[in-house]
Motif scaffolding. Structure first.
Motif, PDB file in Angstrom:
ATOM      1  N   THR A  64      40.358  33.009  35.511  1.00  0.00           N
ATOM      2  CA  THR A  64      39.493  31.834  35.604  1.00  0.00           C
ATOM      3  C   THR A  64      40.313  30.563  35.645  1.00  0.00           C
ATOM      4  OG1 THR A  64      37.644  32.917  34.465  1.00  0.00           O
ATOM      5  CG2 THR A  64      37.682  30.508  34.439  1.00  0.00           C
ATOM      6  N   ARG A  85      40.289  28.585  39.319  1.00  0.00           N
ATOM      7  CA  ARG A  85      39.472  27.372  39.326  1.00  0.00           C
ATOM      8  C   ARG A  85      40.293  26.082  39.232  1.00  0.00           C
ATOM      9  NH1 ARG A  85      34.436  26.762  35.710  1.00  0.00           N
ATOM     10  NH2 ARG A  85      34.213  25.081  37.218  1.00  0.00           N
ATOM     11  N   LYS A 114      38.100  19.390  29.821  1.00  0.00           N
ATOM     12  CA  LYS A 114      36.994  20.029  30.539  1.00  0.00           C
ATOM     13  C   LYS A 114      37.410  21.360  31.145  1.00  0.00           C
ATOM     14  CE  LYS A 114      33.348  19.119  33.946  1.00  0.00           C
ATOM     15  NZ  LYS A 114      32.781  18.126  34.900  1.00  0.00           N
ATOM     16  N   SER A 159      36.014  25.265  30.144  1.00  0.00           N
ATOM     17  CA  SER A 159      35.563  26.245  31.133  1.00  0.00           C
ATOM     18  C   SER A 159      36.308  27.567  30.983  1.00  0.00           C
ATOM     19  CB  SER A 159      35.773  25.693  32.552  1.00  0.00           C
ATOM     20  OG  SER A 159      34.951  24.565  32.784  1.00  0.00           O
ATOM     21  N   ASP A 207      35.022  29.165  27.857  1.00  0.00           N
ATOM     22  CA  ASP A 207      33.668  29.701  28.055  1.00  0.00           C
ATOM     23  C   ASP A 207      33.697  31.046  28.767  1.00  0.00           C
ATOM     24  OD1 ASP A 207      32.252  27.803  26.704  1.00  0.00           O
ATOM     25  OD2 ASP A 207      31.660  26.642  28.478  1.00  0.00           O
ATOM     26  N   SER A 208      34.606  31.218  29.689  1.00  0.00           N
ATOM     27  CA  SER A 208      34.719  32.523  30.344  1.00  0.00           C
ATOM     28  C   SER A 208      35.098  33.594  29.329  1.00  0.00           C
ATOM     29  CB  SER A 208      35.748  32.472  31.475  1.00  0.00           C
ATOM     30  OG  SER A 208      37.080  32.358  30.979  1.00  0.00           O
ATOM     31  N   LEU A 248      27.275  31.772  34.789  1.00  0.00           N
ATOM     32  CA  LEU A 248      28.685  31.510  35.078  1.00  0.00           C
ATOM     33  C   LEU A 248      29.004  31.775  36.543  1.00  0.00           C
ATOM     34  CD1 LEU A 248      30.484  32.959  31.925  1.00  0.00           C
ATOM     35  CD2 LEU A 248      30.600  30.589  32.736  1.00  0.00           C
ATOM     36  N   PRO A 284      28.890  27.537  37.209  1.00  0.00           N
ATOM     37  CA  PRO A 284      29.845  27.567  36.100  1.00  0.00           C
ATOM     38  C   PRO A 284      29.995  26.240  35.364  1.00  0.00           C
ATOM     39  CG  PRO A 284      30.986  27.641  38.218  1.00  0.00           C
ATOM     40  CD  PRO A 284      29.534  27.865  38.502  1.00  0.00           C
ATOM     41  N   ASP A 285      29.782  25.116  36.052  1.00  0.00           N
ATOM     42  CA  ASP A 285      29.924  23.814  35.397  1.00  0.00           C
ATOM     43  C   ASP A 285      28.727  23.471  34.516  1.00  0.00           C
ATOM     44  OD1 ASP A 285      32.421  23.296  36.524  1.00  0.00           O
ATOM     45  OD2 ASP A 285      31.528  22.455  38.350  1.00  0.00           O
TER      46      ASP A 285
END
Length: 379
Positions: free
Chosen positions: A98, A102, A232, A236, A239-240, A305, A309-310
């Motif tokens: 991720t 990303r 940020k 992310s 969160d994954s 997600l 995803p945001d």
């Protein structure tokens, strides 16, 4: 989107369940613990996972991946939770993939993503510095030095830290110690000069490490994303991993219930099968309903997600909080309904309560995410 698995995800789930039951059962974790494995996981099994494409589910196709998304990644994590599979899957195939897919530069993607997809590289996220999860509290400093940066500080509870080829490190390039602004992310090779790694033995027999950075010099190309704007992306990435942990705990909770129900069907006391006792039936039924609720929110989170995803942070916190509570309930009830033998090392059920305790705390426990959810809802 319908709250059911697609045919492709269902086939992946069945394949993962069969493979892990045969190649990575709880007995493998027991063996790794008893042998005091230096790696803490079985490299042969990890290579087999890579050959089946598991390490590439979140890697784009142009970098050798299959790009199946977070639902697929969660399906695999859930089945790993059933067998307590020890592997760097969470830190690498989910969080590392991720981070790079990303937020990585073209050069970073080209260097690391094909290696992750092939199972040839292991990554770890080094974020926390204290006893509790707090990604904002970053005191590790990254000072400009020549054409790059010099990193100084320490990170604790770094999952898979001692076996990682590359560390994703949060460091402060501006602002105060508890400010979101001024956090930057760096890719740091494990063998870089000034990196000191100390493995920690965790209660769940899984890998963790304390990492010290003593003037570690990295060039500007090691910066992941933009300078001072790493918070940020870090959230992310986390969160994954949080969603992956929620899926893993779902699998563990389901297996706890399964093993307990099977035990209730066999165990006799005073000449009666204890599963006929209404009190135990009520407890099993309550646990089943809680697990089903948890499964639903985990699936919705994984779908979010993949689609947005945001905008998934609230769902991720809801899933991590709910599934953390449910998994702990499942492990505790399983121990209780197994009676005294549930606390003995002879039975596998004791391994589940240990892993669930660690997974629930990793990257924010239920209280952390309940509070985070409430703040996002402006309560």
């Amino acid at each position: 989107m319908a709250m059911v698995l697609s045919e492709e995800a269902g086939m992946l789930k069945d394949a993962a369940k069969g493979f892990l039951a045969d190649s990575a059962p709880v007995s493998q974790l027991r063996r790794l613990r008893d042998e005091e494995s230096a790696d803490g996981f079985d490299r042969s099994t990890w290579k087999d996972m890579a050959e089946m494409g598991w390490t590439s589910v979140l890697v784009p196709e142009e970098h050798g991946g299959v790009a199946m998304g977070h639902v697929a990644a969660g399906v695999i994590a859930e089945e790993m939770g059933r067998t307590l599979t020890a592997s760097p899957y969470l830190s690498t195939a989910i969080m590392g993939a991720t981070a790079l897919s990303r937020f990585g530069s073209d050069a970073q993607k080209g260097e690391w993503l094909p290696r992750i997809a092939a199972g040839d590289a292991i990554t770890a996220v080094a974020v926390d510095e204290g006893r509790k999860h707090n990604p904002v509290n970053v005191t590790t400093q990254a000072e400009r030095s020549g054409n790059g940066f010099k990193l100084t500080g320490a990170k604790s509870f770094v999952a898979e830290g001692h076996i990682a080829d590359m560390l994703i490190v949060s460091a402060r390039t501006a602002g105060g110690d508890a400010e979101k602004e001024g956090i930057s992310l760096f890719l740091v090779p494990q063998d870089a000069a000034g990196v000191k790694i100390q493995r920690a033995s965790m209660v769940d027999s899984r890998n963790s490490a304390r990492i010290e950075l003593d003037g570690v010099e990295v060039d500007a190309d090691a910066l992941l994303g933009e300078v001072d704007a790493g918070y940020k992306p870090l959230e992310s990435i986390l969160d994954s991993g949080r969603a992956g942990l929620a899926a893993e705990m779902s699998g563990s909770a389901q297996e706890c219930l399964h093993q307990t129900v099977e035990y209730l069907k066999e165990r006799k006391q005073f000449g009666e099968i204890i599963g006929t006792y209404q009190g135990l039936q009520h407890r099993a039924a309550h646990l089943y309903s809680e697990i089903e609720l948890g499964k639903s929110i985990v699936l919705k989170t994984l779908q979010t997600l993949d689609m947005a995803p945001d905008h998934a942070a609230m769902m991720v916190s809801a899933a991590k909080s709910k599934m953390g509570q449910v998994a702990q309930l499942a492990a505790q009830e399983s121990i209780q309904m197994h009676g005294g033998i549930g606390m003995t090392d002879e039975y596998d059920i004791g391994f589940f309560i240990k892993r669930v305790r660690v997974a629930e705390a990793l990257f924010g426990d239920a209280n952390y995410h309940t509070d985070k959810f409430a703040r996002m809802r402006n309560y």
